[in-house]
Design a protein around this motif. Structure first.
Motif, PDB file in Angstrom:
ATOM      1  N   SER B  50      32.149  35.973  45.464  1.00  0.00           N
ATOM      2  CA  SER B  50      32.097  36.122  44.184  1.00  0.00           C
ATOM      3  C   SER B  50      33.236  35.042  43.032  1.00  0.00           C
ATOM      4  O   SER B  50      33.975  34.872  43.814  1.00  0.00           O
ATOM      5  N   SER B  54      31.484  33.667  36.687  1.00  0.00           N
ATOM      6  CA  SER B  54      29.963  33.092  37.028  1.00  0.00           C
ATOM      7  C   SER B  54      29.222  34.024  37.320  1.00  0.00           C
ATOM      8  O   SER B  54      29.889  35.146  38.108  1.00  0.00           O
ATOM      9  N   LYS B  55      28.163  34.261  38.193  1.00  0.00           N
ATOM     10  CA  LYS B  55      27.260  35.412  38.843  1.00  0.00           C
ATOM     11  C   LYS B  55      27.256  35.024  40.190  1.00  0.00           C
ATOM     12  O   LYS B  55      27.416  34.374  40.769  1.00  0.00           O
ATOM     13  N   THR B  57      27.451  34.548  44.408  1.00  0.00           N
ATOM     14  CA  THR B  57      26.342  34.318  44.920  1.00  0.00           C
ATOM     15  C   THR B  57      25.872  34.781  45.984  1.00  0.00           C
ATOM     16  O   THR B  57      26.995  35.069  47.212  1.00  0.00           O
ATOM     17  N   TYR B  58      24.671  35.244  46.775  1.00  0.00           N
ATOM     18  CA  TYR B  58      24.596  36.674  47.515  1.00  0.00           C
ATOM     19  C   TYR B  58      23.769  35.978  49.269  1.00  0.00           C
ATOM     20  O   TYR B  58      23.311  34.943  48.984  1.00  0.00           O
ATOM     21  N   LYS B  64      21.376  41.708  46.208  1.00  0.00           N
ATOM     22  CA  LYS B  64      21.740  42.333  45.398  1.00  0.00           C
ATOM     23  C   LYS B  64      21.982  43.072  44.696  1.00  0.00           C
ATOM     24  O   LYS B  64      22.938  42.855  43.172  1.00  0.00           O
ATOM     25  N   ASP B  65      21.285  43.841  43.933  1.00  0.00           N
ATOM     26  CA  ASP B  65      21.149  44.624  43.430  1.00  0.00           C
ATOM     27  C   ASP B  65      21.650  46.443  43.454  1.00  0.00           C
ATOM     28  O   ASP B  65      22.054  47.151  43.174  1.00  0.00           O
ATOM     29  N   LEU B  68      26.268  45.936  44.041  1.00  0.00           N
ATOM     30  CA  LEU B  68      26.424  44.196  42.867  1.00  0.00           C
ATOM     31  C   LEU B  68      28.268  44.100  42.781  1.00  0.00           C
ATOM     32  O   LEU B  68      29.483  44.457  43.352  1.00  0.00           O
ATOM     33  N   ASN B  70      31.449  41.825  40.470  1.00  0.00           N
ATOM     34  CA  ASN B  70      32.442  41.680  39.280  1.00  0.00           C
ATOM     35  C   ASN B  70      32.759  40.681  39.939  1.00  0.00           C
ATOM     36  O   ASN B  70      33.979  41.618  39.956  1.00  0.00           O
TER      37      ASN B  70
END
Lengths: 109, 117
Positions: B50, B54-55, B57-58, B64-65, B68, B70
């Motif tokens: 996390s 920024s996004k 990384t998985y 990733k959907d 989620l 944040n």
């Protein structure tokens, strides 16, 4: 092949004995080495942290790192029943940790 | 004392619902936090990193959907398990790195046990 290998045990020792745990690894980029203790249904708790080859002592715990052999160890002296837990080795070059499978230790009174 | 907290500590939900898990660093700022999953008698498996601002990384194989992430602030990251199913039942743990005298140590939250019925 896993980057970090650790015997899952269980390892059973009598109270007062020395517990000897170890992990091997394959990635020579690892620089920081940790040992965590995890009780059942709890998050891991940091025990020891080393970043160079050699020994580090903290109370009853001694951590050893041999980077040339890619081998780390944790020794617990005068083991107590309260030391019964799963011990995980972990290592990183920076940031993400790679964990061993964890060794279950049982110290019998 | 604990430097990373998680909430809730355990949650039971029905299949198909979404569950949000919070991870907070209590006395330090963490631009990066990590989320792990641990199945019984197995080691922790890193799910994702996390990143504040920024996004996330998985790791390979983590949807990733479905998970989620944040990183809302420098002290808070949330993991939402969307449309949870029984196979998502697991122990979810976060960690945050804290620098001390030039060295970095990972501190773990106490974990959140999720049971999906």
């Amino acid at each position: 092949q896993k980057e970090v290998e650790q015997d899952p045990g269980p390892l059973s020792v009598p109270e007062g004995a020395i517990v000897s745990l170890n992990c091997t690894y394959s990635n020579s980029a690892f620089q920081y080495f940790m040992w965590y203790r995890q009780y059942s249904r709890k998050g891991p708790e940091l025990l020891m942290y080393t970043y160079s080859s050699g020994n580090k002592e903290d109370g009853r715990f001694t951590a050893q790192v041999d980077k040339s052999s890619k081998y780390i160890s944790l020794f617990i002296r005068d083991s107590q029943p309260s030391d019964s837990a799963t011990y995980l080795c972990a290592m990183t070059s920076w940031g993400k940790l790679q964990f061993g499978a964890g060794t279950q230790v049982v110290v019998t009174p | 004392g604990a430097v990373v907290s998680q909430h809730p500590s355990w949650v039971i939900c029905k299949s198909g619902t979404s569950v949000k898990i919070e991870c907070r660093s209590l006395d330090f700022q963490a631009t990066t936090m990590f989320w792990y999953r641990q199945f019984p008698k197995q080691s922790l498996m890193l799910m994702a990193t996390s990143n504040e601002g920024s996004k996330a990384t998985y790791e390979q194989g983590v949807e990733k959907d479905k998970f989620l992430i944040n990183h809302a602030s420098l002290t808070l990251s949330t993991l939402t398990v969307t449309s949870a199913h029984p196979e998502d039942s697991s122990f979810y743990i976060c960690s945050a790195p804290k620098a001390n005298l030039g060295k970095e140590t990972q501190y773990f939250g106490p974990g959140t046990r999720l049971l999906v019925l």
